[in-house]
Design a protein around this motif. Sequence first.
Motif, short mmCIF file in Angstrom:
data_model
loop_
_atom_site.label_atom_id
_atom_site.label_comp_id
_atom_site.label_asym_id
_atom_site.label_seq_id
_atom_site.Cartn_x
_atom_site.Cartn_y
_atom_site.Cartn_z
N VAL A 77 0.85 -1.19 0.00
CA VAL A 77 0.00 0.00 0.00
C VAL A 77 0.89 1.24 0.00
O VAL A 77 1.79 1.37 0.84
N SER A 78 0.64 2.13 -0.93
CA SER A 78 1.42 3.37 -1.01
C SER A 78 0.77 4.49 -0.21
O SER A 78 1.40 5.09 0.65
N THR A 79 -0.50 4.76 -0.48
CA THR A 79 -1.21 5.85 0.21
C THR A 79 -2.67 5.48 0.37
O THR A 79 -3.24 4.80 -0.48
N VAL A 80 -3.28 5.93 1.47
CA VAL A 80 -4.71 5.74 1.72
C VAL A 80 -5.36 7.11 1.85
O VAL A 80 -4.91 7.95 2.63
N TYR A 81 -6.41 7.33 1.05
CA TYR A 81 -7.15 8.58 1.09
C TYR A 81 -8.58 8.31 1.57
O TYR A 81 -9.26 7.44 1.03
N GLY A 82 -9.01 9.03 2.58
CA GLY A 82 -10.37 8.86 3.11
C GLY A 82 -11.17 10.14 2.95
O GLY A 82 -10.70 11.23 3.29
N THR A 83 -12.38 10.03 2.44
CA THR A 83 -13.28 11.17 2.27
C THR A 83 -14.63 10.84 2.89
O THR A 83 -15.20 9.80 2.60
N SER A 84 -15.11 11.72 3.76
CA SER A 84 -16.39 11.52 4.43
C SER A 84 -17.33 12.65 4.06
O SER A 84 -17.00 13.82 4.23
N GLY A 85 -18.49 12.28 3.54
CA GLY A 85 -19.51 13.25 3.18
C GLY A 85 -20.82 12.93 3.86
O GLY A 85 -20.92 12.02 4.69
N GLU A 86 -21.84 13.65 3.50
CA GLU A 86 -23.15 13.43 4.09
C GLU A 86 -23.75 12.13 3.54
O GLU A 86 -24.17 12.06 2.40
N GLY A 87 -23.74 11.10 4.38
CA GLY A 87 -24.33 9.82 3.99
C GLY A 87 -23.44 8.93 3.16
O GLY A 87 -23.90 7.89 2.69
N ILE A 88 -22.16 9.28 2.98
CA ILE A 88 -21.29 8.45 2.13
C ILE A 88 -19.85 8.52 2.61
O ILE A 88 -19.37 9.57 3.06
N SER A 89 -19.16 7.37 2.55
CA SER A 89 -17.75 7.27 2.88
C SER A 89 -16.99 6.70 1.69
O SER A 89 -17.41 5.69 1.12
N ILE A 90 -15.89 7.36 1.31
CA ILE A 90 -15.07 6.91 0.18
C ILE A 90 -13.63 6.77 0.67
O ILE A 90 -13.03 7.75 1.10
N VAL A 91 -13.11 5.56 0.59
CA VAL A 91 -11.72 5.29 0.97
C VAL A 91 -10.99 4.79 -0.27
O VAL A 91 -11.36 3.76 -0.83
N SER A 92 -9.98 5.53 -0.70
CA SER A 92 -9.20 5.16 -1.88
C SER A 92 -7.82 4.68 -1.46
O SER A 92 -7.16 5.32 -0.63
N ILE A 93 -7.39 3.56 -2.03
CA ILE A 93 -6.10 2.96 -1.69
C ILE A 93 -5.22 2.97 -2.93
O ILE A 93 -5.59 2.42 -3.97
#
Length: 271
Positions: A77-93
């Motif tokens: 794994v190089s980098t983990v990006y996490g984004t939290s919005g209203e009603g949704i979670s996005i985690v990019s690896i």
Amino acid sequence: MTLTELSIKRPSLIVVIFSALTVVGLFSYTQLKYELLPKITPPWITIITIYPGSSPNEVETSVTKLIEDAISGIDKVSTVYGTSGEGISIVSIEFQMSADINIALQDAQRKVNEVVSQLPTDAKSPTLTKFALDEFPVLRMGVTANMPSREFYQLIKDRIQPRLAKLAGVGQITLVGGDEREIKVNVDAQRLRSYGLSLVQVAQFLKSSNLDFPTGKVKQAEVQYIVRLAGKFSSIDEIRDLVIGQSKQGGDIKLSDIAEVEDGRKEYSTI
């Protein structure tokens, strides 16, 4: 002796040398590997989790942080990006170039499955999607038919799409367009208040009434049967006749008393 003299005095040697070079060149050409879409970007995996009705802070603490901690131990794994919005979670690896995206996807799925039970009850199951430039979709298909639009959409979704997904080399299929069936419950706010009910109560009762669950086992001499209670709706009339409470006079309050149930289609969000 110069090359010119050698060519004049021993022409057969020159012919053999160039013939050998030609054969080696042709053989090397047949062994060359080339790609129309070479790997020029690192492979990515995106984990999307829907948590309806939640604030960004709640999504961050209850979903995003939990998934980030779970997948942090995956190899390469190089980098983990996490984004939290209203009603949704996005985690990019983002993985290293040497990582095998298929193996990485399996590892990520296994790690996410380990923490699914810790997610909030109302959260949907996380969806994992792999992405790399060399795996970008390259085929777009359009389908038409002389049949009702809703039935046609269901045919594509239930029968055609799963068969295409099983083809070798197919990574993901996205279905766009069409009229998707949707059962709409249009609640009358005035009637709802008159019966002393809330919209949350109606939604929760509908959800809990549309379930199948096991009720036990029946054993005979050499046979054992698993008994399940089939509680899912099979028709619109069953939804309309669903009893959601009792009136002050002691009578049953049906869903049709406070709402209009419509067998319609999902509203268009893009055109």
